[in-house]
Motif scaffolding. Structure first.
Motif, mmCIF file in Angstrom:
data_model
loop_
_atom_site.group_PDB
_atom_site.id
_atom_site.type_symbol
_atom_site.label_atom_id
_atom_site.label_comp_id
_atom_site.label_asym_id
_atom_site.label_seq_id
_atom_site.Cartn_x
_atom_site.Cartn_y
_atom_site.Cartn_z
ATOM 1 N N LEU A 8 40.305 46.871 35.632
ATOM 2 C CA LEU A 8 40.159 45.430 34.950
ATOM 3 C C LEU A 8 39.386 44.563 35.420
ATOM 4 O O LEU A 8 38.596 42.985 35.355
ATOM 5 N N ASP A 9 38.638 45.133 36.641
ATOM 6 C CA ASP A 9 38.345 44.254 37.631
ATOM 7 C C ASP A 9 36.405 44.810 37.137
ATOM 8 O O ASP A 9 35.759 45.696 37.755
ATOM 9 N N PRO A 10 35.610 43.767 37.527
ATOM 10 C CA PRO A 10 34.439 43.731 36.894
ATOM 11 C C PRO A 10 33.672 44.675 37.970
ATOM 12 O O PRO A 10 32.460 45.057 38.219
ATOM 13 N N ALA A 11 34.447 43.774 39.527
ATOM 14 C CA ALA A 11 33.585 44.365 40.991
ATOM 15 C C ALA A 11 34.429 45.785 41.501
ATOM 16 O O ALA A 11 33.529 46.401 42.322
ATOM 17 N N CYS A 12 35.094 46.456 40.430
ATOM 18 C CA CYS A 12 36.105 47.257 40.987
ATOM 19 C C CYS A 12 34.639 48.707 41.487
ATOM 20 O O CYS A 12 33.642 49.169 41.162
ATOM 21 N N PRO A 13 34.717 49.249 43.409
ATOM 22 C CA PRO A 13 34.116 50.192 43.644
ATOM 23 C C PRO A 13 34.106 51.130 43.024
ATOM 24 O O PRO A 13 33.102 51.568 43.430
ATOM 25 N N GLY A 14 34.974 51.353 42.442
ATOM 26 C CA GLY A 14 35.234 53.033 41.981
ATOM 27 C C GLY A 14 34.153 53.205 41.184
ATOM 28 O O GLY A 14 33.499 54.180 40.575
ATOM 29 N N GLN A 15 33.143 52.509 39.993
ATOM 30 C CA GLN A 15 32.610 52.808 39.394
ATOM 31 C C GLN A 15 31.453 52.960 39.375
ATOM 32 O O GLN A 15 30.330 53.661 38.732
ATOM 33 N N TYR A 16 31.161 52.795 40.741
ATOM 34 C CA TYR A 16 29.741 53.868 41.330
ATOM 35 C C TYR A 16 30.398 55.091 42.015
ATOM 36 O O TYR A 16 29.261 55.583 42.405
ATOM 37 N N PHE A 17 31.104 55.429 41.740
ATOM 38 C CA PHE A 17 31.678 57.127 41.742
ATOM 39 C C PHE A 17 31.721 58.023 40.470
ATOM 40 O O PHE A 17 32.293 58.976 40.544
ATOM 41 N N THR A 18 31.340 57.480 39.367
ATOM 42 C CA THR A 18 31.513 57.191 38.388
ATOM 43 C C THR A 18 30.324 58.024 37.079
ATOM 44 O O THR A 18 29.199 57.133 37.391
ATOM 45 N N ASP A 19 30.210 58.258 36.191
ATOM 46 C CA ASP A 19 29.196 59.107 35.372
ATOM 47 C C ASP A 19 29.604 57.548 34.039
ATOM 48 O O ASP A 19 28.027 57.112 33.548
ATOM 49 N N SER A 20 30.096 57.056 33.816
ATOM 50 C CA SER A 20 30.428 55.568 32.854
ATOM 51 C C SER A 20 31.325 54.960 33.494
ATOM 52 O O SER A 20 32.297 54.992 34.939
ATOM 53 N N PHE A 21 31.190 53.593 32.950
ATOM 54 C CA PHE A 21 32.696 52.679 33.131
ATOM 55 C C PHE A 21 33.429 52.103 32.450
ATOM 56 O O PHE A 21 32.348 51.214 31.198
ATOM 57 N N TRP A 22 34.529 51.655 32.359
ATOM 58 C CA TRP A 22 35.046 50.754 30.859
ATOM 59 C C TRP A 22 35.205 49.991 31.699
ATOM 60 O O TRP A 22 36.744 50.453 32.219
ATOM 61 N N LEU A 23 35.049 48.604 31.038
ATOM 62 C CA LEU A 23 35.495 47.500 31.777
ATOM 63 C C LEU A 23 36.547 47.769 30.807
ATOM 64 O O LEU A 23 36.294 47.184 29.503
ATOM 65 N N MET A 24 38.201 47.465 30.814
ATOM 66 C CA MET A 24 38.778 47.058 30.252
ATOM 67 C C MET A 24 40.049 46.410 30.589
ATOM 68 O O MET A 24 40.524 45.977 31.604
ATOM 69 N N PRO A 25 40.751 45.239 29.171
ATOM 70 C CA PRO A 25 41.577 44.636 29.644
ATOM 71 C C PRO A 25 43.207 45.404 30.105
ATOM 72 O O PRO A 25 43.445 46.516 30.000
ATOM 73 N N PRO A 26 43.805 43.982 30.523
ATOM 74 C CA PRO A 26 45.061 44.674 31.320
ATOM 75 C C PRO A 26 46.054 45.704 30.102
ATOM 76 O O PRO A 26 46.006 45.465 28.661
ATOM 77 N N LEU A 27 46.773 46.706 30.567
ATOM 78 C CA LEU A 27 47.300 47.736 29.484
ATOM 79 C C LEU A 27 48.272 46.835 28.500
ATOM 80 O O LEU A 27 48.519 46.877 27.494
ATOM 81 N N GLU A 28 49.210 45.534 29.573
ATOM 82 C CA GLU A 28 50.137 45.493 28.608
ATOM 83 C C GLU A 28 49.139 44.469 27.408
ATOM 84 O O GLU A 28 49.904 43.546 26.283
ATOM 85 N N GLN A 29 47.797 44.128 27.310
ATOM 86 C CA GLN A 29 47.573 43.804 26.421
ATOM 87 C C GLN A 29 46.183 44.257 25.358
ATOM 88 O O GLN A 29 45.933 44.111 24.230
#
Length: 288
Positions: A8-29
């Protein structure tokens, strides 16, 4: 095969180590129907939870998702709930005769001069109070929503990574010492063998009804006795060491979802290994 990271964090560093990134809402939403739709849009067929806070969501919805071709590496809700509830975890395993650290809601029920205070539910390292006097423990507990008390036990920290197949059989166990721990994460960890502890881990997994990858945490005292701290029914921060040492959890999970025979793929250790986690720089070409 491609790997999609989600956060849910658009600045998540992990996105640079995957083939694609899903910016998603909190699971409770996010309803399970919307989650399913997001997976289908992105071609996601397998989900691997990595955080305690999302385990129950996926455990409760795993059958629905599987019915639509989305496989989740997660245990049943009952097993997850037991692992996340430290008091129930103690009661369940102590009744079954396992060497779990005593846990109580009332400080008066703990037979120790030095105490540990932690939240009853969720991740074990959050707002934990270690090696406290009774007075300090009582004061620390006022800042927690549902505190539980344990005796303070000194010893070497041990983690055990294991994989449990769909028939409830433990496929393999890798033990590792937590040689350097920073903010609850093992920065240096070394594998070792102890058949009696490996057998204990398999028995614990069976008692809890776990499936997939799990991590047990222990203390080993001066007499060599093991004291179970907690179980995390997911990958841990240093579980990559166990994968490198031969615990092929990712592969076994994928194989099971396509009806493969795990018995035809033996668990083979690759010798003892040491993990050292350290910050590193990732530099790549970038255009705005």
């Amino acid at each position: 095969m491609t790997v999609t990271g989600a956060d849910l964090d658009p600045a998540c560093p992990g996105q640079y180590f995957t083939d694609s990134f899903w910016l998603m809402p909190p699971l409770e939403q996010l309803t399970v129907e919307k989650f399913l739709g997001g997976c289908q849009e992105r071609g996601i067929t397998h989900v691997i939870p990595t955080r305690d806070g999302e385990l129950l969501y996926f455990a409760r919805n795993r059958h629905y998702l599987a019915g639509h071709g989305i496989w989740v590496l997660v245990s049943a809700p009952e097993a997850v709930e037991t692992c996340l509830d430290k008091l129930e975890f103690y009661r369940r395993l102590s009744r079954a005769g396992f060497p779990v650290i005593p846990t109580a809601e009332r400080i008066s029920e703990v037979n120790s001069d030095r105490l540990v205070v932690k939240e009853r539910y969720g991740a074990g390292g959050k707002q934990i109070g270690l090696n406290l006097t009774w007075e300090e423990a009582a004061r620390h507990a006022t800042g927690l929503s549902a505190p539980v008390f344990q005796p303070y036990i000194q010893g070497e920290e041990i983690s055990a990574d294991l994989y449990v197949d769909r028939q409830g059989r433990t496929k393999g166990v890798i033990l590792r010492t937590r040689d350097l721990v920073v903010n609850g994460e093992a920065q240096v960890s070394t594998t070792f063998r102890d058949p009696r502890l490996e057998e204990l881990c398999a028995a614990l997994a069976g008692e809890l009804g776990l499936y997939g990858h799990a991590v047990f945490q222990f203390f080993r005292d001066e007499e060599g006795a093991y004291h179970l701290i907690e179980a995390n029914p997911r990958f841990g921060g240093a579980s990559t060491l166990s994968i490198a040492a031969g615990l092929e959890s990712f592969y076994w999970f994928l194989l099971e979802t396509i009806g493969g025979d795990l018995d035809a793929h033996l668990f083979q250790r690759r010798g003892e290994k040491r993990l050292v986690r350290y910050p590193a720089d990732l530099i790549f070409d970038y255009e705005r």
